[in-house]
Motif scaffolding. Structure first.
Motif, PDB file in Angstrom:
ATOM      1  N   ILE A 113       1.047  -1.222  -0.113  1.00 42.48           N
ATOM      2  CA  ILE A 113       0.075  -0.228  -0.406  1.00 42.48           C
ATOM      3  C   ILE A 113       0.914   1.316  -0.188  1.00 42.48           C
ATOM      4  N   LEU A 114       2.127   1.337   0.645  1.00 39.78           N
ATOM      5  CA  LEU A 114       2.852   2.530   0.421  1.00 39.78           C
ATOM      6  C   LEU A 114       2.891   2.447  -1.136  1.00 39.78           C
ATOM      7  N   LEU A 115       3.231   1.288  -1.249  1.00 42.61           N
ATOM      8  CA  LEU A 115       4.518   1.136  -2.665  1.00 42.61           C
ATOM      9  C   LEU A 115       3.682   1.693  -3.368  1.00 42.61           C
ATOM     10  N   SER A 116       1.873   1.587  -3.584  1.00 44.18           N
ATOM     11  CA  SER A 116       0.924   2.501  -4.536  1.00 44.18           C
ATOM     12  C   SER A 116       1.031   3.698  -4.276  1.00 44.18           C
ATOM     13  N   ASP A 117       0.976   3.899  -2.113  1.00 44.81           N
ATOM     14  CA  ASP A 117       0.959   5.378  -2.108  1.00 44.81           C
ATOM     15  C   ASP A 117       1.274   6.392  -2.673  1.00 44.81           C
ATOM     16  N   VAL A 118       2.932   6.143  -2.841  1.00 50.16           N
ATOM     17  CA  VAL A 118       4.075   7.056  -2.893  1.00 50.16           C
ATOM     18  C   VAL A 118       4.237   7.076  -4.110  1.00 50.16           C
ATOM     19  N   PHE A 119       3.390   6.204  -5.345  1.00 51.43           N
ATOM     20  CA  PHE A 119       3.527   6.295  -6.902  1.00 51.43           C
ATOM     21  C   PHE A 119       2.356   7.081  -7.236  1.00 51.43           C
ATOM     22  N   GLY A 120       1.330   7.655  -5.822  1.00 51.16           N
ATOM     23  CA  GLY A 120       0.376   8.470  -6.480  1.00 51.16           C
ATOM     24  C   GLY A 120      -0.526   7.389  -7.673  1.00 51.16           C
ATOM     25  N   ALA A 121      -0.740   5.676  -7.162  1.00 50.15           N
ATOM     26  CA  ALA A 121      -1.795   4.953  -7.753  1.00 50.15           C
ATOM     27  C   ALA A 121      -2.688   4.615  -7.468  1.00 50.15           C
ATOM     28  N   SER A 122      -2.840   4.746  -5.665  1.00 52.26           N
ATOM     29  CA  SER A 122      -3.764   4.410  -4.821  1.00 52.26           C
ATOM     30  C   SER A 122      -4.588   5.851  -4.854  1.00 52.26           C
ATOM     31  N   MET A 123      -3.908   6.975  -4.997  1.00 47.68           N
ATOM     32  CA  MET A 123      -4.931   8.674  -5.456  1.00 47.68           C
ATOM     33  C   MET A 123      -5.471   8.173  -6.914  1.00 47.68           C
ATOM     34  N   GLN A 124      -4.796   8.591  -7.888  1.00 44.24           N
ATOM     35  CA  GLN A 124      -5.645   7.625  -9.112  1.00 44.24           C
ATOM     36  C   GLN A 124      -6.576   6.897  -9.018  1.00 44.24           C
ATOM     37  N   THR A 125      -6.244   5.779  -8.301  1.00 45.28           N
ATOM     38  CA  THR A 125      -7.218   4.574  -8.620  1.00 45.28           C
ATOM     39  C   THR A 125      -8.661   5.323  -7.785  1.00 45.28           C
ATOM     40  N   ILE A 126      -8.527   6.366  -6.973  1.00 43.46           N
ATOM     41  CA  ILE A 126      -9.562   6.609  -6.139  1.00 43.46           C
ATOM     42  C   ILE A 126     -10.149   7.984  -7.072  1.00 43.46           C
ATOM     43  N   ASN A 127      -9.319   8.504  -8.167  1.00 45.83           N
ATOM     44  CA  ASN A 127      -9.850   9.507  -8.927  1.00 45.83           C
ATOM     45  C   ASN A 127     -10.915   9.239  -9.799  1.00 45.83           C
ATOM     46  N   VAL A 128     -10.452   7.811 -10.546  1.00 42.84           N
ATOM     47  CA  VAL A 128     -11.266   6.989 -10.970  1.00 42.84           C
ATOM     48  C   VAL A 128     -12.552   6.774 -10.468  1.00 42.84           C
ATOM     49  N   ASN A 129     -12.587   6.280  -8.985  1.00 43.52           N
ATOM     50  CA  ASN A 129     -13.962   5.405  -8.687  1.00 43.52           C
ATOM     51  C   ASN A 129     -14.549   5.969  -8.118  1.00 43.52           C
ATOM     52  N   ASN A 130     -13.914   7.598  -7.936  1.00 35.99           N
ATOM     53  CA  ASN A 130     -14.914   8.416  -7.208  1.00 35.99           C
ATOM     54  C   ASN A 130     -15.106   9.691  -8.105  1.00 35.99           C
TER      55      ASN A 130
END
Length: 304
Positions: free
Chosen positions: A88-105
């Motif tokens: 999750i940290l790795l996903s977060d620091v690449f902005g992947a978590s945030m982009q997935t949230i943008n796409v799904n919200n």
């Protein structure tokens, strides 16, 4: 990820014959998924092949670099356990978590914006009543938080479940201490008017865990592990889209450099410090301590 990883190598000219060898491999790999019965899985697998091969060809990835990446991901897996989620940290620091949230919200009228979930949520946090204290012994400046939960038409939502969690003033969540303490987290429900109120702690900046492979990657690339000060919320109610979000402290110097890219302007709130001796909203005796207060009105989008 190591500091001696080759970077900025000039891209060599590729002959037509070499290009055809590489493109034929891509066609072969894509075709290997043609018999997949699940259309969505087929789409995902073929898309990741196209993007991964495009990356490899674009940077002309060396075998040493690929092996370094494999070793890095292996380390990420080894350090991950039931208390620490390095992926999750790795996903977060690449902005992947945030982009997935943008796409799904997707933005919907005036609904409150979502942001990253983070790795420190825990199920079954204790329930508190209105005006209760989520600190549970965690250290920090007391902070009174109040607000409302409503739908996008302004109708109050009663009995919405509100999960809240945060780090202590030293920048640690309870699960990071390893002694089974439960502090800095709780849940409560909005009242008949959609209102909620509780005591927490004034959020402070802290680093994401950076003693592992993700931290070494940040250091090697000159990035800070620091997160802007924030308080986590997860709000759910029947018929409404679940909301995972934070509120951030206005004036925090890290708002523009949050290492997981989680800050949104609409989520920056005033945390107003109250002088020692200022009466608390619920009559709580705070002695000679200063305290803060913040307001957060939550608007839930409909479940679609």
């Amino acid at each position: 990820m190591t500091e001696n990883t080759t970077i900025d190598r000039p891209t060599p000219a590729i002959s037509a014959a070499q290009s055809e060898v590489e493109e034929q491999l891509i066609r072969n790999v894509l075709a290997s998924f043609d018999s997949c019965d699940n259309p969505r899985l087929k789409q995902l697998m073929q898309a990741i092949v196209r993007h991964l091969h495009a990356f490899i060809r674009d940077v002309r990835l060396t075998e040493d670099e690929w092996n370094t990446a494999i070793s890095f991901l292996t380390e990420v897996g080894h350090i991950t356990d039931d208390r620490r989620q390095e992926f999750i940290l790795l996903s977060d620091v690449f902005g992947a978590s945030m982009q997935t949230i943008n796409v799904n919200n997707e933005a919907y009228k005036n609904a409150t914006e979502a942001t990253v979930f983070g790795p420190f949520f825990v199920d079954d946090a204790p329930q508190i009543e209105h005006g209760g204290d989520i600190a549970g012994g965690a250290t920090g400046q007391p902070c009174w938080v109040e607000g409302t939960v409503a739908d996008t038409d302004g109708n109050p939502i009663q009995n919405a479940r509100i999960e809240v969690w945060e780090a202590d003033e030293d920048g640690f969540y309870d699960v990071q201490y390893g002694d089974d303490r439960v502090s800095g987290r709780a849940h409560l429900y909005s009242d008949d008017d959609g209102r909620f109120r509780f005591w927490g702690l004034t959020p402070t900046p802290y680093p994401i865990p950076h003693d592992g492979p993700v931290g070494r990657m940040l250091a090697a690339t000159g990035r800070s592990p620091m997160r802007a000060s924030h308080l986590h919320f997860m709000v759910t109610a029947p018929g409404q889209r679940a909301l995972v979000t934070h509120i951030f402290v206005r004036g925090d110097e890290l708002l523009t450099s949050d290492t997981v890219f989680g800050v949104k302007q609409s989520l920056i709130k005033d945390f107003v410090e109250q002088p020692a001796g200022t009466p608390a909203p619920d009559g709580r005796d705070l002695g000679d301590s200063t305290w803060a207060r913040a307001e957060f009105d939550i608007v839930l989008a409909p479940e679609i």
